[in-house]
Design a protein around this motif. Structure first.
Motif, short mmCIF file in Angstrom:
data_model
loop_
_atom_site.label_atom_id
_atom_site.label_comp_id
_atom_site.label_asym_id
_atom_site.label_seq_id
_atom_site.Cartn_x
_atom_site.Cartn_y
_atom_site.Cartn_z
N ARG A 1 0.83 -1.21 0.00
CA ARG A 1 0.00 0.00 0.00
C ARG A 1 0.86 1.25 0.00
NH1 ARG A 1 -4.85 0.24 4.22
NH2 ARG A 1 -5.38 -1.54 2.89
N THR A 2 1.98 1.23 0.71
CA THR A 2 2.89 2.38 0.71
C THR A 2 3.47 2.60 -0.68
OG1 THR A 2 3.45 2.08 3.04
CG2 THR A 2 5.03 3.30 1.69
N ASP A 3 3.87 1.51 -1.34
CA ASP A 3 4.36 1.63 -2.71
C ASP A 3 3.29 2.19 -3.64
OD1 ASP A 3 7.00 0.83 -2.40
OD2 ASP A 3 6.57 -1.28 -2.78
N LEU A 4 2.04 1.80 -3.40
CA LEU A 4 0.95 2.31 -4.23
C LEU A 4 0.80 3.82 -4.07
CD1 LEU A 4 -1.42 1.79 -6.14
CD2 LEU A 4 -2.85 1.32 -4.13
N VAL A 5 0.88 4.30 -2.82
CA VAL A 5 0.82 5.75 -2.60
C VAL A 5 2.01 6.43 -3.27
CG1 VAL A 5 0.88 7.57 -0.86
CG2 VAL A 5 -0.48 5.50 -0.46
N THR A 6 3.18 5.82 -3.17
CA THR A 6 4.38 6.39 -3.81
C THR A 6 4.17 6.57 -5.30
OG1 THR A 6 5.78 5.31 -2.15
CG2 THR A 6 6.86 6.12 -4.14
N VAL A 7 3.62 5.55 -5.95
CA VAL A 7 3.45 5.65 -7.41
C VAL A 7 2.32 6.61 -7.77
CG1 VAL A 7 1.78 3.79 -7.92
CG2 VAL A 7 3.68 4.26 -9.48
N TYR B 1 6.20 20.85 -9.93
CA TYR B 1 7.02 20.96 -8.72
C TYR B 1 6.22 20.64 -7.45
CZ TYR B 1 11.02 22.67 -11.30
OH TYR B 1 12.10 22.75 -12.16
N SER B 2 4.90 20.85 -7.47
CA SER B 2 4.10 20.42 -6.31
C SER B 2 4.05 18.89 -6.26
CB SER B 2 2.69 21.00 -6.38
OG SER B 2 1.99 20.53 -7.52
N GLY B 3 4.03 18.24 -7.42
CA GLY B 3 4.11 16.78 -7.45
C GLY B 3 5.43 16.29 -6.89
N PHE B 4 6.50 16.98 -7.25
CA PHE B 4 7.81 16.65 -6.69
C PHE B 4 7.79 16.78 -5.17
CE2 PHE B 4 11.71 18.84 -5.11
CZ PHE B 4 12.52 17.72 -5.01
N ALA B 5 7.22 17.88 -4.67
CA ALA B 5 7.17 18.09 -3.23
C ALA B 5 6.36 16.99 -2.54
CB ALA B 5 6.57 19.46 -2.93
N ALA B 6 5.26 16.58 -3.17
CA ALA B 6 4.40 15.57 -2.56
C ALA B 6 5.09 14.21 -2.47
CB ALA B 6 3.10 15.46 -3.36
N VAL B 7 5.65 13.74 -3.58
CA VAL B 7 6.28 12.42 -3.55
C VAL B 7 7.56 12.45 -2.71
CG1 VAL B 7 7.66 12.71 -5.67
CG2 VAL B 7 6.89 10.43 -4.98
N SER B 8 8.27 13.57 -2.72
CA SER B 8 9.48 13.67 -1.90
C SER B 8 9.13 13.65 -0.42
CB SER B 8 10.23 14.96 -2.24
OG SER B 8 10.66 14.95 -3.58
N TRP C 1 6.60 12.26 0.92
CA TRP C 1 6.17 10.90 1.27
C TRP C 1 7.37 9.98 1.48
CZ3 TRP C 1 2.26 8.37 3.13
CH2 TRP C 1 2.14 6.99 2.92
N ILE C 2 8.37 10.08 0.60
CA ILE C 2 9.57 9.24 0.73
C ILE C 2 10.31 9.59 2.02
CG2 ILE C 2 11.87 8.81 -0.24
CD1 ILE C 2 10.58 9.04 -3.02
N ILE C 3 10.46 10.88 2.29
CA ILE C 3 11.14 11.31 3.52
C ILE C 3 10.36 10.85 4.75
CG2 ILE C 3 11.79 13.36 4.86
CD1 ILE C 3 12.35 14.75 2.15
N GLY D 1 14.83 -0.22 -1.44
CA GLY D 1 14.31 0.34 -2.67
C GLY D 1 14.14 1.84 -2.66
N TYR D 2 14.25 2.46 -1.48
CA TYR D 2 13.95 3.89 -1.36
C TYR D 2 15.21 4.76 -1.27
CZ TYR D 2 8.89 3.48 -1.00
OH TYR D 2 7.57 3.28 -1.30
N LEU D 3 16.38 4.16 -1.20
CA LEU D 3 17.59 4.95 -1.00
C LEU D 3 17.91 5.85 -2.21
CD1 LEU D 3 20.08 5.68 0.66
CD2 LEU D 3 21.25 3.69 -0.32
#
Length: 364
Positions: free
Chosen positions: A25-31, A66-73, A75-77, A97-99
Motif C-alpha cells: 500500500r505504501t508503494d501504491l501511494v508512492t506511485v 514541482y508540487s508533485g515533486f514536493a508531494a512524492v518527496s 512521502w519518501i522522507i 528500494g527507497y535509497l
C-alpha cells in the motif's frame, strides 16, 4: 554548533538493523504521487509543444510539476522519518528500494533551481534544444530515480515471488512505465508515437528525400522500438509477468507523446495500447522467463514485429491507402522484429536456472 554536528552524525550513523520493506500500500501511494509528479511534466511538455510563447519559469504547469515533486518527496522522507522514530538511524532507517529516490530529492531540487536560473538569464527553449538543456537532463535523471522507487522496492520484496498478481505488481509497472515516458520525451526527435497516420503513409511513399521522410520515420521506429520493448524484457528477467502487465506499460507509455501532440494522433496512440494487449497474449502463450531463453527471444522478436505491423496497418487504414513503397512498409516491421530479437539476446544471452536467478535477485 558542536551539539548540532553531534546530532547530525548520530542521525547518519547506521544503527545496524537490517533494512526493512514498506507495505504494498505504501508503494501504491508512492506511485500515485509519482503520477502527479509525472503528470505535471506531461502538462509542461504539452505547453512547450503547443503554446507559442513561453516567457517565464513561473507557469501553472510548473506549479503542478514541482508540487508533485514536493508531494512524492515528502512521502519518501516520511517513510525514513517513521523508521527514525522507531529508533533506527543511517541506512537502517531507509526502506529497501527507497535509497536512490531519497538521494535524488536534493539533487532534483538543485537542478530545479539551476533550471530557474537558466530560464531567467538565458530564456525559454522552444525547439529541440529543450531536450539537451543541462538543467533539464539533470532533472530527468533525478526524476527517474524518484518515480521508479516502487520498482526497486518490489524487486526484492518478501512474498512477491516470481509470479506476482497484477495488483501486487501494479506500482512497479506504473513506476517503470513513467520512467520509460521520460526517455520517450527526451528522444522526442526520434519518437514514432508522435507521427500522425497521414505522415506515416506519406513518409513511406517516397525514397527521394534521403535525409528526411522515410529515413526519418525508419530511424524513429528503431528508437521507439527500443524504448518500448526494453522495459518489458527487463521485467521478464525478474518475473513471469501476469496478464495485463504489457498493456499497463503501453497505456502509461502513450501518455507523454499524447500530451506533446495534444492527442491529435489518437489512432496511432491507441495502436500501441492494442500492441500491448498483443504482447500480453504472446507473453501468456510463450511464457518467457530467464529459464526459458528460446521463449524469451521469441517474445522479443515477435512482439516487436507485431507492434510495428499494427502501426503500419492502422496508419494505412486511417489514411485510406498503403504507403507507395512496398519495401518500406513490408520491411520495417521485419527490421523491428530483428532488433527486438537482438535485444532479447543481449538481455538474456544464456538461460539461467531458477536457483541462480533467485540468488541474483537477492543480491540486486
Amino acid at each position: 554548533m558542536a551539539a548540532v554536528d553531534a546530532g547530525v552524525r548520530g542521525l547518519l550513523a547506521d544503527s545496524g538493523e537490517a533494512r526493512t520493506w514498506v507495505s504494498p500500500r505504501t508503494d501504491l501511494v508512492t506511485v500515485l504521487l509519482g503520477i502527479w509528479f509525472g503528470g505535471g511534466l506531461m502538462i509542461d511538455a504539452w505547453a512547450h509543444s503547443n503554446l507559442a510563447e513561453l516567457e517565464t519559469f513561473f507557469t501553472p504547469w510548473h506549479a503542478v510539476f514541482y508540487s508533485g515533486f514536493a508531494a512524492v518527496s515528502g512521502w519518501i522522507i516520511w517513510q525514513v522519518y517513521r523508521n527514525m522514530r522507531a529508533g533506527r538511524s543511517g541506512l537502517a532507517a531507509v526502506p529497501n528500494g527507497y535509497l536512490a529516490g531519497l538521494l535524488a530529492i536534493p539533487g532534483f531540487g538543485a537542478f530545479g533551481f539551476a533550471d530557474m536560473m537558466w530560464h531567467t538569464f538565458l530564456g525559454i527553449e522552444k525547439t529541440v534544444d529543450i531536450l539537451f538543456s543541462p538543467s533539464h537532463l539533470g532533472l530527468v535523471v533525478t526524476m527517474m530515480l524518484i518515480i521508479t522507487t516502487p520498482l526497486r522496492s518490489a524487486w526484492t520484496a518478501p512474498g512477491i515471488g516470481d509470479r506476482p498478481r497484477l495488483s501486487r505488481l501494479l506500482p512497479a509497472l506504473a513506476g517503470l512505465g513513467l520512467g520509460a515516458t521520460l526517455v520517450s520525451l527526451f528522444v522526442s526527435y526520434g519518437n514514432a508515437m508522435n507521427w500522425t497516420a497521414n505522415s506515416v503513409v506519406q513518409a513511406f511513399s517516397t525514397v527521394d528525400d534521403i535525409r528526411g521522410g522515410a529515413s526519418y520515420l525508419a530511424a524513429s521506429m528503431i528508437i521507439t522500438n527500443v524504448v518500448l520493448i526494453a522495459p518489458v524484457l527487463f521485467l521478464q528477467r525478474r518475473w513471469q509477468l501476469p496478464f495485463g502487465s504489457v498493456t499497463v506499460l503501453s497505456v502509461v507509455g502513450v501518455l507523454m507523446p499524447g500530451a506533446q501532440t495534444a492527442f491529435r494522433n489518437l489512432p496511432i496512440l491507441l495502436t500501441f495500447v492494442a500492441a500491448g494487449l498483443v504482447g500480453d497474449l504472446l507473453n501468456r502463450w510463450l511464457r518467457p522467463s530467464r529459464e526459458r531463453r528460446g521463449a524469451y527471444w521469441a517474445f522479443a522478436g515477435l512482439s516487436a514485429f507485431a507492434t510495428w505491423s499494427l502501426y503500419i496497418a492502422v496508419a494505412s487504414l486511417v489514411a485510406g491507402r498503403l504507403p507507395a513503397v512496398p519495401e518500406l512498409w513490408a520491411g520495417a516491421p521485419v527490421v523491428a522484429g530483428l532488433i527486438g530479437l537482438v535485444l532479447g539476446v543481449l538481455f538474456l544471452p544464456n538461460a539461467m536456472p531458477a536457483e541462480a536467478g533467485e540468488s541474483g535477485t537477492r543480491r540486486a
